[in-house]
Design a protein around this motif. Structure first.
Motif, mmCIF file in Angstrom:
data_model
loop_
_atom_site.group_PDB
_atom_site.id
_atom_site.type_symbol
_atom_site.label_atom_id
_atom_site.label_comp_id
_atom_site.label_asym_id
_atom_site.label_seq_id
_atom_site.Cartn_x
_atom_site.Cartn_y
_atom_site.Cartn_z
ATOM 1 N N UNK A 13 6.461 -1.045 -3.903
ATOM 2 C CA UNK A 13 6.860 -0.880 -2.498
ATOM 3 C C UNK A 13 8.268 -2.010 -2.174
ATOM 4 N N UNK A 14 8.340 -2.849 -2.859
ATOM 5 C CA UNK A 14 9.683 -3.806 -2.887
ATOM 6 C C UNK A 14 10.612 -3.060 -3.335
ATOM 7 N N UNK A 15 10.509 -2.598 -4.495
ATOM 8 C CA UNK A 15 11.548 -1.679 -4.958
ATOM 9 C C UNK A 15 12.045 -0.418 -3.833
ATOM 10 N N UNK A 16 10.996 -0.093 -3.359
ATOM 11 C CA UNK A 16 11.386 1.036 -2.259
ATOM 12 C C UNK A 16 12.334 0.368 -1.170
ATOM 13 N N UNK A 17 11.874 -0.755 -0.872
ATOM 14 C CA UNK A 17 12.634 -1.380 0.049
ATOM 15 C C UNK A 17 14.090 -1.821 -0.386
ATOM 16 N N UNK A 18 14.417 -2.004 -1.494
ATOM 17 C CA UNK A 18 15.593 -2.317 -2.059
ATOM 18 C C UNK A 18 16.314 -1.006 -2.026
ATOM 19 N N UNK A 19 15.845 -0.095 -2.513
ATOM 20 C CA UNK A 19 16.458 1.475 -2.504
ATOM 21 C C UNK A 19 16.876 1.604 -1.169
ATOM 22 N N UNK A 20 16.266 1.536 0.008
ATOM 23 C CA UNK A 20 16.438 1.967 1.272
ATOM 24 C C UNK A 20 17.661 0.952 1.842
ATOM 25 N N UNK A 21 17.499 -0.374 1.355
ATOM 26 C CA UNK A 21 18.394 -1.310 1.859
ATOM 27 C C UNK A 21 19.887 -0.801 1.152
ATOM 28 N N UNK A 22 19.712 -0.537 0.011
ATOM 29 C CA UNK A 22 21.187 -0.124 -0.743
ATOM 30 C C UNK A 22 21.861 1.170 0.125
ATOM 31 N N UNK A 23 20.935 2.068 0.532
ATOM 32 C CA UNK A 23 21.255 3.193 1.240
ATOM 33 C C UNK A 23 22.057 3.020 2.632
ATOM 34 N N UNK A 24 21.498 1.742 2.983
ATOM 35 C CA UNK A 24 22.193 1.524 4.347
ATOM 36 C C UNK A 24 22.778 0.178 4.478
ATOM 37 N N UNK A 49 13.374 -11.201 -2.510
ATOM 38 C CA UNK A 49 12.473 -10.394 -1.667
ATOM 39 C C UNK A 49 11.052 -10.484 -1.935
ATOM 40 N N UNK A 50 10.589 -10.775 -3.191
ATOM 41 C CA UNK A 50 9.347 -11.029 -3.872
ATOM 42 C C UNK A 50 8.927 -12.502 -3.318
ATOM 43 N N UNK A 51 9.789 -13.294 -3.449
ATOM 44 C CA UNK A 51 9.358 -14.655 -3.057
ATOM 45 C C UNK A 51 9.216 -14.750 -1.412
ATOM 46 N N UNK A 52 10.071 -13.918 -0.699
ATOM 47 C CA UNK A 52 9.795 -14.094 0.760
ATOM 48 C C UNK A 52 8.526 -13.447 1.080
ATOM 49 N N UNK A 53 8.140 -12.293 0.100
ATOM 50 C CA UNK A 53 6.964 -11.703 0.538
ATOM 51 C C UNK A 53 5.661 -12.337 0.141
ATOM 52 N N UNK A 54 5.861 -13.164 -0.960
ATOM 53 C CA UNK A 54 4.687 -13.942 -1.388
ATOM 54 C C UNK A 54 4.310 -14.985 -0.253
ATOM 55 N N UNK A 55 5.392 -15.498 0.530
ATOM 56 C CA UNK A 55 5.152 -16.625 1.474
ATOM 57 C C UNK A 55 4.524 -15.707 2.812
ATOM 58 N N UNK A 56 5.181 -14.593 3.100
ATOM 59 C CA UNK A 56 4.748 -13.744 4.223
ATOM 60 C C UNK A 56 4.824 -12.392 4.049
ATOM 61 N N UNK A 57 4.105 -11.521 3.927
ATOM 62 C CA UNK A 57 4.362 -10.457 3.331
ATOM 63 C C UNK A 57 5.251 -9.561 4.468
ATOM 64 N N UNK A 58 6.153 -8.646 3.930
ATOM 65 C CA UNK A 58 6.954 -7.708 4.971
ATOM 66 C C UNK A 58 5.971 -6.593 5.432
ATOM 67 N N UNK A 59 6.677 -6.161 6.515
ATOM 68 C CA UNK A 59 6.177 -4.896 7.106
ATOM 69 C C UNK A 59 6.598 -3.668 6.619
ATOM 70 N N UNK A 60 6.017 -2.415 6.355
ATOM 71 C CA UNK A 60 6.596 -1.364 5.696
ATOM 72 C C UNK A 60 5.986 -0.171 6.782
ATOM 73 N N UNK A 61 6.701 0.946 6.792
ATOM 74 C CA UNK A 61 5.832 1.935 7.462
ATOM 75 C C UNK A 61 6.223 3.177 6.328
ATOM 76 N N UNK A 62 5.009 3.835 6.175
ATOM 77 C CA UNK A 62 4.694 4.874 5.093
ATOM 78 C C UNK A 62 4.434 6.278 5.820
ATOM 79 N N UNK A 63 5.299 7.296 5.259
ATOM 80 C CA UNK A 63 4.875 8.778 6.039
ATOM 81 C C UNK A 63 3.768 9.070 5.110
ATOM 82 N N UNK A 64 3.329 10.475 5.563
ATOM 83 C CA UNK A 64 2.335 11.119 4.864
ATOM 84 C C UNK A 64 2.357 11.664 3.897
ATOM 85 N N UNK A 65 3.686 11.707 3.297
ATOM 86 C CA UNK A 65 3.945 11.885 2.056
ATOM 87 C C UNK A 65 4.080 10.833 1.033
ATOM 88 N N UNK A 66 3.856 9.627 1.600
ATOM 89 C CA UNK A 66 3.864 8.481 0.631
ATOM 90 C C UNK A 66 5.383 7.808 0.697
#
Length: 179
Positions: A13-24, A49-66
């Motif tokens: 999920x963290x890797x997916x965040x970084x990919x979407x971040x790069x696109x935008x 990103x992982x260090x921040x997440x370990x302190x307080x998890x990030x929020x994500x939205x996942x569609x029905x295709x994953x």
């Protein structure tokens, strides 16, 4: 399309965040798209990103295709010295926030192009708010003043302007939402 909101739990999920971040990222988006769709400014490393997440998890939205439909990063104020572009913000907000007030920074929010105008932005903040309201009083973030799309979206979900300042040739708007 059904969207599910949750907190990040896996490295994938963290890797997916970084990919979407790069696109935008600001530098990867055309001027036309910046005006119409918005952009993100800060580029995170996986480690941060992982260090921040370990302190307080990030929020994500996942569609029905994953697929990752969007994310909202949680950044505790203790990370204030980890991202250079955010350091001036703390100089502005520190005098405006009572020392005993517990707040969380929304470090960045982004919705994938395929999921825009479907309520994902609002859903991310609703989930984030639900996760944080027991421990924190407010969510604070800053927006590039040129990012009209983000300014309007934040106002629509209840953020109010705290301050404006200029740093590194950019005007920033600091906003907060009571939890």
């Amino acid at each position: 399309m059904k969207i599910t909101y949750s907190s990040t739990k896996t490295d994938k999920e963290l890797v997916q965040i970084l990919r979407l971040q790069q696109e935008n990222l600001y530098r990867n988006v055309s001027n036309e798209e910046k005006l119409a769709e918005g952009f993100v400014t800060v580029e995170h490393s996986y480690e941060l990103l992982k260090e921040m997440n370990d302190f307080c998890p990030h929020t994500i939205a996942i569609d029905d295709q994953g697929n990752l439909a969007g994310y909202a990063l949680s950044m505790h104020p203790s990370f204030r010295d980890k991202i250079d572009v955010l350091k001036p913000m703390f100089q502005v907000i520190d005098p405006l926030i009572a020392s005993e007030e517990k707040y969380m920074l929304m470090g960045q929010i982004c919705v994938s192009k395929n999921h825009r105008k479907q309520g994902v932005f609002r859903g991310l903040y609703a989930h984030m708010k639900e996760q944080l309201e027991q421990e924190y009083i407010t969510i604070v973030t800053e927006i590039d003043a040129l990012n009209n799309r983000s300014m309007q979206a934040h106002k629509a979900v209840g953020f109010e302007e705290m301050a404006r300042y200029t740093a590194n040739g950019q005007e920033w708007v600091v906003v907060r939402m009571q939890l």
